[in-house]
Design an enzyme around this catalytic site. Structure first.
Site, mmCIF file in Angstrom:
data_model
loop_
_atom_site.group_PDB
_atom_site.id
_atom_site.type_symbol
_atom_site.label_atom_id
_atom_site.label_comp_id
_atom_site.label_asym_id
_atom_site.label_seq_id
_atom_site.Cartn_x
_atom_site.Cartn_y
_atom_site.Cartn_z
ATOM 1 N N CYS A 344 46.726 43.801 45.238
ATOM 2 C CA CYS A 344 46.947 44.991 45.901
ATOM 3 C C CYS A 344 45.861 45.242 46.833
ATOM 4 C CB CYS A 344 46.856 46.070 44.583
ATOM 5 S SG CYS A 344 47.601 47.525 45.072
ATOM 6 N N HIS A 511 50.138 44.567 40.293
ATOM 7 C CA HIS A 511 49.258 44.655 39.433
ATOM 8 C C HIS A 511 50.124 44.042 38.022
ATOM 9 C CE1 HIS A 511 46.275 46.994 41.355
ATOM 10 N NE2 HIS A 511 47.147 47.854 41.608
#
Length: 597
Positions: A344, A511
């Site tokens: 991310c 994630h």
């Protein structure tokens, strides 16, 4: 919203508040344990936390955001998470500011003083959320935040005693004996509350006890005498309960040693504003992995794999990396052929540039680390969704694109903006493609050979929580064949891709990717191969480990708490006649025994 039967009409729809003497006292785990115990007893139970301040979040099936701890507590109840379980989520963006997420969607950004005024706007949503859950479930176990004794925050409170009084909840207070002073903490917490708040405190719990319970018994009796309330249990210290921590305090004990003689050394860069560090929990279950959180440049250069994790303030954390010299350490390890995985915000930092016109900092275009050919643009609208696909592997079982571009990565020019993807031996990348954001913009390139039918790939999944839109200008995708992207039907028949791999550098916006066992093992084998050694994956499935931990929490509650008393609190509510403790100097000559009278 999950299809959950309505609560039984012949029983009360009770609720209970689990408060704490401090942050990290064990509220989240105790709440999860009570939820699991009730679920195993056949009670339809749901978790609730009115307001959570955390950078660890999860995504519901309908694409809404909530605190990670409430998602785990939902799992303890046998439920999918939903935004009602955590109506207000505060995600710190700086020392004094936080993004406010209301019912799963961004609501605004507020400073500490602004938020105190904002609470009046949020209160109704909180109380309505709790009322809705209570109408649908037999029991709702509510978790408080911090400590109810933070009297400076009492005005306008709707997460601790303000919630208890508004919803008529009995409360129990959990204290951490491992940090010392738990008896004083329990007494002081109750005594600092105003009388109307004290009237809801129905009992206490001592958590994380080590040693002989008999030695503690006199202290337990004295605490009960002074407070006029029962100690509902002494929960022993239990190893291995690290479970989707929401509090940054958990990072103090993050490191996990391996059980093998020559483990794979994984270093996680200790970002100042690290988010969703629960991504790394799955690495900790691997017996052949030594996991460390570090800001030491030498450790970052020398580790077998470095993970650059997510960040809630990507641009600021990137500047902090440079100030600490960690950018040079990362570049040197890539030049030496040692792998880096960005997740991310960490993925965005690895790219050529980050453009931010005001979403995070308003600093304009900031150069990235230049280790991947991607560019990121911050958008005000946040992406929150679950994703599935397949980790792209070549014929040798390595990451697609890992061999391709290795020379460019070694030269340090892999991340130059505008680098076009080229045909790569073994990578299956069919040629140049225009810049795009995987899964969000125009169609991606043809998938690597064999990806469409699953050959040469392993199942992968995760979830996205991000403002950044990442455009890949070269390399190969890390993940392909995402049904979520296909369902958008922006380009029917084309396979969408995600992430980027060039040489020894890989990145993903997802994630939770490492929670998928086959994908985690493939990534660790990729790292081990660059060390010239095999990787021995553990046999435990991460989902099974999480379930066992939840069962262990339920066992601790069943074996060490007065569960009959908990049932009475749920069924009967706040006990009448609880004494009020004095707060202030004792009258001269007054006996301590009179404090609780």
């Amino acid at each position: 919203m999950p299809d959950v039967p309505a609560a039984s009409s012949d029983r009360s729809t009770g609720a209970l508040l689990v408060a704490g003497t401090t942050s990290d006292a064990g509220k989240s785990l105790l709440t999860a344990g009570i939820c699991r115990w009730l679920h195993r007893e056949g009670v339809r139970v749901a978790p609730f936390k009115a307001q959570n301040m955390a950078l660890n979040a999860a995504v519901t099936p309908d694409g809404l955001e909530l605190g990670r701890a409430q998602a785990v507590q939902a799992a303890a109840c046998g439920l999918e998470p939903e935004a009602l379980m955590n109506p207000v989520l505060l995600k710190p963006t700086g020392e004094r500011t936080s993004q406010v997420v209301l019912l799963g969607r961004p609501y605004g950004t507020a400073g500490a003083r602004d938020y105190r005024r904002l609470r009046a706007e949020l209160r109704d949503a909180v109380l309505d959320s709790l009322a809705t859950l209570r109408s649908r479930f037999d029991a709702v176990v509510c978790e408080g935040a911090g400590s109810p004794a933070e009297v400076n925050l009492r005005e306008g409170d709707f997460v601790n005693m303000g919630l208890a009084r508004a919803a008529g909840l009995p409360a129990i207070v959990v204290g951490d004996i491992d940090r010392g002073g738990v008896l004083a903490a329990h007494y002081g917490t109750i005594a600092l509350l105003e009388p109307a708040d004290q009237a809801h405190i129905a009992g206490t719990v001592i958590n994380k006890f080590r040693g002989d319970p008999g030695l503690l018994e006199p202290g337990v009796r004295r605490l009960e005498e002074l407070t006029g309330r029962p100690v509902l249990g002494v929960v022993p210290w239990a190893d291995g309960l690290e479970l989707d921590a929401e509090d940054g305090l958990a990072l103090r004990s993050f490191d996990r040693g391996a059980s093998t003689a020559d483990p794979l050394r994984v270093a996680v860069v200790g970002l100042r504003r690290i988010s969703n560090f629960t991504d790394l929990d799955a690495l900790a279950i691997e017996p052949d992995v030594d996991l460390r959180l570090t800001r030491d440049p030498d450790a970052i250069r020398d580790a077998d794999l470095v993970v650059l994790p997510g960040s809630k303030a990507t641009v600021d954390d990137l500047a902090d990396l440079r100030a600490a010299g960690l950018d040079r350490a990362l570049a040197e390890r890539v030049a030496a052929g040692r792998p880096v995985l960005g997740v991310c915000g960490g993925y965005q930092m690895l790219g050529a540039a980050i453009e931010d016109a005001g979403v995070e900092t308003g600093t304009g275009t900031v150069p990235g680390l230049g280790l991947l050919p991607v560019r990121t643009t911050m958008h005000a609208e946040k992406i929150t969704r679950r994703r599935t696909g397949a980790l792209a592997l070549d014929d040798a079982g390595g990451l697609t694109g890992a061999r391709a571009g290795a020379a460019a990565a070694a030269r340090g020019d892999a991340g130059l903006a505008g680098t076009a993807p080229t045909t790569q031996d073994g990578a299956g990348l069919a040629g140049a493609a225009p810049p795009r954001e995987p899964g969000d913009g125009a169609p991606g390139p043809t998938a690597p050979r064999g990806m469409r039918n699953g050959a040469g790939a392993v199942p992968a999944g995760g979830y996205e929580i991000r403002h950044g839109r990442v455009v890949r200008h070269g390399g190969a995708p890390l993940v392909v064949g995402d049904p979520v992207a296909l369902a958008a039907e922006e380009a029917p028949g084309d396979v969408r891709d995600e992430g980027c791999v060039v040489g020894v550098v890989a990145g993903t916006s997802w994630h939770g990717l490492l929670e998928h066992d086959e994908a985690r093992h493939a990534l660790l084998r990729w790292a081990a191969a660059h060390r010239g050694r095999p990787f021995a994956p553990g046999t435990a499935r991460f989902a099974d480990v999480r379930e066992r931990r939840l069962d262990q929490l339920g066992d601790l509650v069943a074996e060490h708490l007065d569960t009959a008393a908990l049932r009475r609190l749920l069924d009967e509510g706040v006990p009448p006649g609880l004494p009020t403790l004095a707060c202030g100097p004792l009258t001269q000559g007054r006996s301590p025994e009179g404090v609780g009278s």
